[in-house]
Each structure stands twice: as C-alpha cells, then as structure tokens.
Write an enzyme that holds these catalytic residues in place. Structure first.
Site, PDB file in Angstrom:
ATOM      1  N   LYS A  18      10.283   4.883  17.474  1.00 51.30           N
ATOM      2  CA  LYS A  18       9.994   6.224  16.927  1.00 51.30           C
ATOM      3  C   LYS A  18       8.570   6.659  17.249  1.00 51.30           C
ATOM      4  CE  LYS A  18       7.220   4.435  13.656  1.00 51.30           C
ATOM      5  NZ  LYS A  18       5.770   4.632  13.630  1.00 51.30           N
ATOM      6  N   PRO A 104       7.391  -1.375  22.784  1.00 55.80           N
ATOM      7  CA  PRO A 104       6.222  -2.260  22.855  1.00 55.80           C
ATOM      8  C   PRO A 104       5.964  -3.000  21.536  1.00 55.80           C
ATOM      9  CG  PRO A 104       5.594   0.062  23.172  1.00 55.80           C
ATOM     10  CD  PRO A 104       7.087   0.011  23.130  1.00 55.80           C
ATOM     11  N   GLY A 107       3.002  -1.892  18.829  1.00 52.67           N
ATOM     12  CA  GLY A 107       2.527  -0.707  19.545  1.00 52.67           C
ATOM     13  C   GLY A 107       2.496   0.554  18.703  1.00 52.67           C
ATOM     14  N   GLY A 108       2.911   0.476  17.434  1.00 50.18           N
ATOM     15  CA  GLY A 108       2.916   1.675  16.589  1.00 50.18           C
ATOM     16  C   GLY A 108       4.169   2.512  16.781  1.00 50.18           C
ATOM     17  N   SER A 113      10.856  -2.686  13.179  1.00 50.59           N
ATOM     18  CA  SER A 113      11.706  -1.997  12.201  1.00 50.59           C
ATOM     19  C   SER A 113      13.071  -1.700  12.813  1.00 50.59           C
ATOM     20  CB  SER A 113      11.044  -0.689  11.759  1.00 50.59           C
ATOM     21  OG  SER A 113       9.801  -0.965  11.150  1.00 50.59           O
ATOM     22  N   ASP A 146       9.341   1.636   7.555  1.00 52.86           N
ATOM     23  CA  ASP A 146       9.939   2.380   8.669  1.00 52.86           C
ATOM     24  C   ASP A 146      11.393   1.989   8.938  1.00 52.86           C
ATOM     25  OD1 ASP A 146       7.504   3.565   9.102  1.00 52.86           O
ATOM     26  OD2 ASP A 146       6.969   2.285  10.816  1.00 52.86           O
TER      27      ASP A 146
HETATM   28  O1  C5P Z   1       6.316  -1.668   5.611  1.00 55.44           O
HETATM   29  P1  C5P Z   1       5.650  -2.220   6.830  1.00 55.44           P
HETATM   30  O2  C5P Z   1       5.778  -3.700   6.919  1.00 55.44           O
HETATM   31  O3  C5P Z   1       6.061  -1.523   8.087  1.00 55.44           O
HETATM   32  O4  C5P Z   1       4.110  -1.893   6.642  1.00 55.44           O
HETATM   33  C1  C5P Z   1       3.130  -2.617   7.336  1.00 55.44           C
HETATM   34  C2  C5P Z   1       1.787  -2.382   6.677  1.00 55.44           C
HETATM   35  O5  C5P Z   1       1.376  -1.016   6.892  1.00 55.44           O
HETATM   36  C3  C5P Z   1       1.757  -2.550   5.172  1.00 55.44           C
HETATM   37  O6  C5P Z   1       1.550  -3.893   4.843  1.00 55.44           O
HETATM   38  C4  C5P Z   1       0.564  -1.694   4.793  1.00 55.44           C
HETATM   39  O7  C5P Z   1      -0.642  -2.348   5.052  1.00 55.44           O
HETATM   40  C5  C5P Z   1       0.664  -0.522   5.780  1.00 55.44           C
HETATM   41  N1  C5P Z   1       1.378   0.633   5.212  1.00 55.44           N
HETATM   42  C6  C5P Z   1       0.758   1.374   4.221  1.00 55.44           C
HETATM   43  N2  C5P Z   1       1.426   2.437   3.670  1.00 55.44           N
HETATM   44  C7  C5P Z   1       2.662   2.794   4.100  1.00 55.44           C
HETATM   45  C8  C5P Z   1       3.287   2.057   5.139  1.00 55.44           C
HETATM   46  C9  C5P Z   1       2.619   0.970   5.664  1.00 55.44           C
HETATM   47  O8  C5P Z   1      -0.368   1.083   3.827  1.00 55.44           O
HETATM   48  N3  C5P Z   1       3.269   3.837   3.529  1.00 55.44           N
END
Ligand code: C5P
Length: 311
Positions: A18, A104, A107-108, A113, A146
């Site tokens: 995404k 990637p 890679g953001g 996910s 995500d």
């Molecule tokens: O949920 P996910 O594992 O993808 O999130 C990775 C990291 O991104 C979280 O541990 C947090 O540090 C940060 N994050 C956040 N706020 C969000 C989504 C992600 O701070 N809404």
C-alpha cells in the site's frame, strides 16, 4: 462439534502493498500507538502466501525483495497470523507457509501486513475454519495497524490506529513509480523521531490537540480520477521524520520530479519514495529515467483488491 478436517491441497492467497495518500499523525497513546487519519491505496505489488496443512508451524520466504532479512520464527507476522487464527478457533493442527515477496522489506509499504492478511485468509481456507469476514478483520487488527487494510484492499480511510476502515471511492487508476532503498527503516523509530521533532518544535503542546481529519479535497481528487488533482493533495506527516533519519531521500524526491513525476512523497514510514505520474506512459518514462540514473525503480498502479484466494 467435530473439528474441521484440513483441505488435502495447498491454498494460495495474494495480497498487496500500500501507499498512504494521506497520513495524519496525532497524539501518542499509552499503548505506544498514535491516533491516525490516513487514506490507503493498495498498489500492484503482490505478496503471495501458500498454506499447506501440516502437523506443526513452519515458514519459507522467497522473492525479489531481500527475503534474507525476513525472520522465519514467531517474529514473522504471517506466522503470528497463523498461530493467532489457530488459537482463536481452537484448531489443533499446524501449517507450512510459503511466502513469496515483491513488496520491499521494511520499506513503508505494508509488506509484512500483506503477508499477515494473506496468511489469515489462506489458513482459514486450508483449515476450513471458515470465519466470517468481520472476525478475520478483528484478528487482523490484533496483528498490526495496517493488516485490516491489507485484507480489505482498494482505497480506504483509516482512523483509530489506522485499523478502523471506511472504503473510499475512486475513478480509474493511478500510476506510481516507486524508488526503493537498499536499507530498510524501522517504523517505531520513525514515529519516535516525529514525536521528538514535534517536542523540539513545541508542536505537541496544543490543548486540545488539533483534530485529525482527511482533507475532503483528497477524497474529491480520488473521485475525479485526475492524477494532477490527487498529486496536489498528497501528504505524509511522517515524511519530516523520515527525512531527518535519511536526508538522502530528499535527493530521490528531487530526481523523481526532475524525471517528470507530478509529485513524490515518502511512503508510510519510508524509505520507499512514491511518485505519482500523469499516465501509464509518463510513469514508464519516469521509471526508465530514474533507473537510468542508477535508482531501483518500479512502475505500479492502484487501486487493486485486498487479500484473495487464487484459483
Ligand atoms: O501495528 P504495526 O506493527 O504495524 O506498528 C508498528 C509500529 O508503528 C508500532 O509499534 C508503533 O511504534 C508505530 N505505530 C504508531 N501508531 C500507529 C501505527 C503504528 O505509533 N497508529
């Protein structure tokens, strides 16, 4: 109730990476997550997960996108998805997962996910646990902010932690060029960098905190199907933090604009840079110019569907 008997053949599921067209980051909550107002668009970078029923849990990862850096134990999000589904349904067997990556790594772009969403759907089919979609969505949200979007796909507004989704409408397709980086970036580190930056600049002191909204003009631009309108509305609050960690990404953005892209933004927490282009032909030109300059560049388009079982 008798336990479901697993399918004797493998099930293959595709999910996609995404781009965040808008990523508004609000306050940090006690659980470490930030309030978000975001708009996701799934793009044509597929992740494929093949699930085969097995006595235990195992995983293999292949693909073009540096699979060597992906963990093969319980840190792997696809593996965690399989274990979560087993414990939520009481399923007593296991699974062998084969993950084929093209998003990637780190890679953001939500590659991990997408793997988790695909693994949930693949295991649910191969184990014949047949959960309703709403329940899969709930498990997805427990795996990561995500993951629900990777399950749903298309275009959606995400609020809460990014996991509360409302589908958004768009006309036509949008063409993007992605410039990949050799080094991945840690999402928590980029969020922490944003908090520090806002602290230093005195931007966290608002009381009440500013409201988090998706700009109506962005949703209008999606409806119009006009890339130039969408380009003007792209926004990522994390970009300032990603650029502080990786100032060289500004050079990438400048090169993409010089190559003819309408606009370039850091994707999610970076370091992938996404360039919106005026047409498929323009995107092919931008990709060729960036690749000619030594960048690893891919032409993709969106929106594309969420996690789907392949025939
Ligand atoms: O949920 P996910 O594992 O993808 O999130 C990775 C990291 O991104 C979280 O541990 C947090 O540090 C940060 N994050 C956040 N706020 C969000 C989504 C992600 O701070 N809404």
């Amino acid at each position: 109730m008798t336990a479901p008997v697993a399918l004797p053949r493998p099930v293959r599921v595709r999910a996609h990476g995404k781009i965040n067209l808008h990523l508004g980051v609000g306050d940090r909550h006690d659980d470490g997550y930030h309030a978000l107002a975001t708009v996701f668009q799934a793009v044509s970078l597929p992740e494929e997960v093949t699930a085969t029923a097995a006595p235990g849990f195992s995983i293999a990862v292949s693909g073009t996108a540096d699979p060597g850096s992906v963990p093969l134990d319980d840190r792997n999000l696809a593996m965690r998805a399989a274990r979560l589904l087993a414990s939520a349904t009481g399923y007593e067997g296991g699974v062998h997962l084969e993950v084929h990556k093209s998003v990637p790594v780190a890679g953001g772009m939500g590659g991990g996910s997408a793997d988790a969403a695909a693994a949930l759907l693949a295991c649910d089919a191969v184990w014949r646990t047949d959960l309703p979609y709403a329940r899969l969505h709930e498990l997805a949200a427990r795996l990561g902010a995500d993951v629900p979007f990777a399950l749903q796909g298309g275009i959606a507004v995400g609020t809460g932690r990014g996991d509360v989704l409302t589908p958004a409408l768009a006309r036509g397709r949008f063409d993007w060029v992605l410039v990949l980086s050799e080094e991945g970036m840690s999402t928590p580190a980029v969020y922490a960098r944003l908090d520090r930056h806002r602290d230093e600049e005195g931007l966290l002191a608002d009381d009440p905190s500013p409201s988090l909204d998706v700009p109506p003009a962005l949703l209008q631009a999606l409806l119009s199907g006009e890339p130039r309108l969408l380009a003007a509305e792209l926004h990522n609050d994390l970009q300032v933090a990603a650029l502080r960690e990786r100032p060289d990404l500004q050079t990438v953005i400048d090169e993409g604009l010089a190559a003819g892209a309408l606009r370039g933004i850091v994707s999610g927490s970076g370091p992938t840079v996404a360039f919106l282009c005026a047409s498929p032909g323009e995107a092919a030109l931008v990709r060729d110019r960036l690749a000619g300059g030594g960048r690893e560049a891919l032409h993709v388009h969106g929106p594309v569907p969420g996690a789907r079982i392949l025939a």
